[in-house]
Design an enzyme around this catalytic site. Structure first.
Site, mmCIF file in Angstrom:
data_model
loop_
_atom_site.group_PDB
_atom_site.id
_atom_site.type_symbol
_atom_site.label_atom_id
_atom_site.label_comp_id
_atom_site.label_asym_id
_atom_site.label_seq_id
_atom_site.Cartn_x
_atom_site.Cartn_y
_atom_site.Cartn_z
ATOM 1 N NE ARG A 1 44.424 -10.875 3.329
ATOM 2 C CZ ARG A 1 44.483 -11.748 2.353
ATOM 3 N NH1 ARG A 1 45.546 -12.469 2.194
ATOM 4 N NH2 ARG A 1 43.484 -11.925 1.511
ATOM 5 C CE LYS B 1 29.141 -27.022 2.352
ATOM 6 N NZ LYS B 1 28.487 -26.325 1.219
ATOM 7 C CG ASP C 1 24.968 -29.080 7.457
ATOM 8 O OD1 ASP C 1 24.006 -28.411 7.015
ATOM 9 O OD2 ASP C 1 25.409 -30.080 6.873
ATOM 10 C CG HIS C 2 23.145 -23.252 5.885
ATOM 11 N ND1 HIS C 2 24.011 -23.796 4.972
ATOM 12 C CD2 HIS C 2 22.043 -22.899 5.189
ATOM 13 C CE1 HIS C 2 23.442 -23.761 3.786
ATOM 14 N NE2 HIS C 2 22.247 -23.213 3.870
ATOM 15 C CE LYS D 1 18.224 -24.585 4.682
ATOM 16 N NZ LYS D 1 18.075 -23.263 4.099
ATOM 17 C CD GLU E 1 21.142 -24.665 -4.403
ATOM 18 O OE1 GLU E 1 21.299 -23.593 -3.816
ATOM 19 O OE2 GLU E 1 22.084 -25.404 -4.729
ATOM 20 C CG HIS F 1 23.708 -28.781 3.161
ATOM 21 N ND1 HIS F 1 24.291 -28.309 4.308
ATOM 22 C CD2 HIS F 1 24.071 -27.910 2.186
ATOM 23 C CE1 HIS F 1 24.969 -27.197 4.031
ATOM 24 N NE2 HIS F 1 24.861 -26.942 2.754
#
Ligand code: BG6
Length: 478
Positions: A46, A143, A172-173, A177, A211, A235
């Protein structure tokens, strides 16, 4: 190997994901010689920018998010020369003709929807109705793909009005991997593991995605989602599927995805006793979860642990323990296949040691480790110890390992090649929500309150109990 020349349009091209992951990833593919020099990347958003303004923004992003050793000023200039920008109104008319004029008809066309899901439908419609995307074009969606089954179905339906399933790449990253793909290589490329890969030999499986970061900055989104929707539905379930699935007949998108789908459909619902939810307290790394999301009454979890059963012939009786959370002890993602004890010990050692564990580390230090029992060296008699047979990719592969592409780069190159193996199919996403929804509905109906946990810990104590009561223990988060 370079991919075919392409035009990649990134809707939301000035946004956070584009700046942090997508554009730096594409830069690395160019620097690595995989992206052909005729390729073009068109930012569409935008903001009122021109090509030069967009290039400046991307230059800053590269210097901020790229590893220093990957930056080469000449390559950066070449990369910026491939960038273009159009201002578009996703829900209106402005900009679409300009975009159409920019597209080179003889290229692979890919459209990356790095925007809010509410814009998927309007953008898809404009791409198709205005003749910008044809039946060969690919669209990439991020996602969260829906908030529940109903919204995921609505998203699938709105994309299906304009594109067929072969054109839709749901990212889905985690599937991008390196070690996740290695999991398939190890399972199906060797004779060693597969015969033991079932409930007869596997005691249990642990999947941990821990994490250290909190939810600061994304509080509004996160508090509406929670760890179940943000991490498990996608994931962690994807990882579980790759471990639990039957061997596909070929390494081919539908063969692999058919097998993953069967696993999701074989998942039992989670019993309330088999589930622990938590929220971090204030601590050395920052404010509490409740402060981070600015909602003192929030009942959303930023930690979740559960015991799952895959009800099929292969896995009956082997529990899968999953856990993920924010502000934990360390950033680590690991899958551990814990094998049973030998049926009878000829040595004077207690049962229940579970000395054979195959640990698959997704991050950091990607690699695999298999612990085995050996005799302790020295004259002390037959004393047993467990030692790791370690295969760190960095050590085994030397320089090759430092070239491992990031998940996003790999997945975008797969889009250009037209390979859907590492992307979720519509029915898979729906099946995952169909499993997730009743579990969430159940804790919501009970007004379940997440347990507090300390920052830098392994999560709430109840999560430890989840395994203790089964006579097992979580692996260390390290
Ligand atoms: C994202 C989640 O999908 O994955 C985030 O929305 C999470 O909450 C992230 O932090 C973790 O990804 P990675 O690759 O850093 O493990």
């Amino acid at each position: 190997i370079p991919v075919e020349p392409f035009d990649l349009v990134i809707f939301g091209g000035t946004g956070d994901l584009a700046r942090r992951k997508i554009l730096p990833g594409l830069y690395r593919r160019l620097a690595d010689g995989q992206m052909p020099p005729e390729a073009r990347i068109i930012g569409a958003a935008r903001s009122d920018l021109d090509d030069d303004g967009f290039r400046e923004l991307v230059r800053e992003a590269l210097y901020e998010y790229q590893r220093e050793e990957d930056l080469d000023s000449e390559q950066v200039e070449t990369f910026l020369g491939l960038l273009f920008y159009v201002t578009v109104d996703a829900k209106g008319d402005a900009g679409w003709e300009d975009l159409k004029k920019l597209m080179n008809p003889d290229r692979v066309h890919a459209f990356y929807f790095s925007v809010a899901p509410s814009l998927f439908g309007p953008i898809a419609e404009r791409l198709k109705d205005r003749g910008i995307a044809d039946d060969e074009a690919r669209i990439v969606v991020e996602k969260p793909f829906g908030h529940d089954l109903e919204s995921a179905k609505a998203l699938n339906a709105s994309l299906a009005q304009h594109f067929n399933e072969k054109q839709i790449y749901r990212i889905d990253h985690y599937l991008g991997k390196e070690t996740v793909q290695n999991l398939m290589a190890v399972r199906f490329g060797n004779m060693l593991f597969e015969p033991l890969w079932n409930s007869q030999y596997v005691d249990h499986i642990q999947i941990t995605v821990a994490e250290t970061v909190g939810v600061g900055g994304r509080g509004e989104y996160y508090d509406r989602s929670g760890a179940m929707r943000d991490m498990v539905q996608n994931h962690l379930l994807q990882l579980l599927c790759l471990i639990a699935m039957e061997p596909p007949s070929r390494y081919d998108p539908d063969a692999v995805r058919d097998e993953k789908l069967k696993v999701i459909r074989a998942l039992d619902t989670v019993r309330p006793d088999d589930l622990v939810r938590g929220q971090y307290l204030a601590g050395p790394s920052g404010p509490s979860y409740l402060e981070d999301v600015g909602n003192p009454n929030s009942l959303t979890e930023c930690f979740i642990a559960m015991r799952l059963a895959v009800s099929n012939w292969r896995w009956a009786g082997t529990p899968f323990y999953l856990r993920t959370g924010k502000r934990l002890k360390a950033r680590t993602s690991e899958i551990a296949i814990v094998f049973k004890d030998a049926p009878h010990s000829i040595f004077d050692v207690p049962q229940g040691r579970h000395s054979n564990v195959l640990s698959i580390r997704l991050q950091p230090n990607e690699g695999m480790e298999m612990s085995v029992t050996i005799k302790e060296p020295g004259p002390g008699g037959m004393r047993l110890i467990d030692v790791p047979l370690d295969m760190s990719f960095a050590e085994a592969l030397g320089e090759q390992a430092s070239d491992i592409p990031d998940a996003y780069e790999r997945l975008i190159m797969d889009v250009i090649r037209g390979n859907q193996t590492l992307f979720m199919r519509g029915d898979e996403v729906e099946a995952a929500w169909a499993w997730t929804d009743p579990v969430i509905a159940d804790w919501e109906s009970r007004g379940h309150v997440p347990s507090p946990y300390d920052q830098g810990s392994s999560g709430p104590d109840d999560a430890l109990m989840l395994l203790h009561r089964d006579g097992r223990r979580w692996r260390d988060i390290r």
